[in-house]
Design an enzyme around this catalytic site. Structure first.
Site, short mmCIF file in Angstrom:
data_model
loop_
_atom_site.label_atom_id
_atom_site.label_comp_id
_atom_site.label_asym_id
_atom_site.label_seq_id
_atom_site.Cartn_x
_atom_site.Cartn_y
_atom_site.Cartn_z
N GLY A 30 12.51 11.98 14.28
CA GLY A 30 11.87 12.08 12.97
C GLY A 30 12.86 12.21 11.83
CD GLU B 51 11.40 9.01 18.35
OE1 GLU B 51 11.27 9.46 17.20
OE2 GLU B 51 12.25 8.11 18.63
CD GLU C 291 9.80 8.22 13.10
OE1 GLU C 291 8.93 7.35 13.24
OE2 GLU C 291 9.70 9.40 13.54
CB ALA D 296 9.31 17.56 16.03
#
Length: 259
Positions: A112, A135, A115, A67
């Site tokens: 992310g 995270e 991911e 992000a």
């Protein structure tokens, strides 16, 4: 926006390339507009039916670092649920494409960004790759399927070991634990390997490959839906934690100073 990552879709014969194009000197990052653009590109892929899709960065220093700072500033217990669901929907669309997909990873693929790579069928990287779900250092949990896809690849115990200390693995270590499927010395040799694999894929029966993917994806559908709900619920809980708020605030302040 001049400082936003964009998505570029390019077709090279039977292969489609979905590239994250960052601003000059910056890493690719994700926010709502980037997810929308990625979703649109995946829709184009579905309509044009290539034989293989490569997801990559337009720069070799970074794959994607997750992000962006503006998106992180908007996240709280109320907004994080829609954010999680949006990313899940787009990454699940990538996962369910009826053709083989490869994440081409050079440089950092964290949070992310990892991911995103995990949503592809295969991850091919070079020795510059750095991969991790980081995270926990901010007080959050992965929100876009990482809590399911990472243990699916490396096993639950290894996923816990890596996540508990926000480990970032180099390419060889990632290959050793099964996080990546192929490791190459340089971007040039990585591209040659992907091209060679693409040629072999194109020799196969397309319907057979699509059917195999559908069988495997259908088997995980219930797990995916449960995972999406769990990540949204626990992400909201993390957002209410004072220590997580302090960690995120410190991270954002540091990033602002380093701009």
């Amino acid at each position: 926006m001049a400082d936003a990552t964009t998505i570029q879709l390019r077709r090279d014969g039977d292969t489609a390339e979905v590239s994250l194009v960052p601003p000059t000197g910056k890493p690719p990052t994700l926010d709502g507009s980037v997810l929308d653009a990625l979703d649109e590109a995946l829709g184009d892929v579905e309509r044009t039916t290539p034989r293989l899709v490569v997801v990559r960065s337009a720069v070799d220093r970074y794959f994607c670092v997750g992000a962006n700072i503006d998106a992180l500033r908007t996240l709280d217990a109320e907004t994080i649920g829609p954010w999680v669901r949006k990313g899940h929907d787009v990454f699940r669309r990538l996962e369910r494409l009826p053709v083989p997909t490869i994440a081409r990873v050079c440089g950092h693929a964290v949070g992310g960004g990892l991911e995103l790579a995990l949503s592809c069928d295969l991850i091919f990287c070079d020795t510059s790759a750095r991969l991790g779900l980081t995270e926990a250092s901010l007080g959050f949990v992965p929100g876009w399927g990482g809590t399911r896809r990472l243990p699916d690849r490396v096993g639950a115990a290894t996923a816990k070991r890596l996540f508990f200390v926000a480990d970032v693995l180099d390419g060889q270590a990632a290959k050793d634990v099964g996080l990546v499927d192929a490791l190459h010395e340089s971007p040039t040799s990585l591209d040659a390997a992907i091209a060679g694999y693409a040629r072999r894929v194109c020799e196969m029966n397309a319907a057979s490959l699509a059917t195999m993917k559908a069988i495997l994806n259908d088997a995980s559908e219930a797990a995916h839906e449960a995972n999406r709900k769990a990540e949204a619920h626990h992400s909201a809980a993390c957002a209410r934690d004072p220590d997580a708020a302090a960690r995120l605030s410190a991270f954002l302040a540091k990033r602002s100073r380093n701009k």
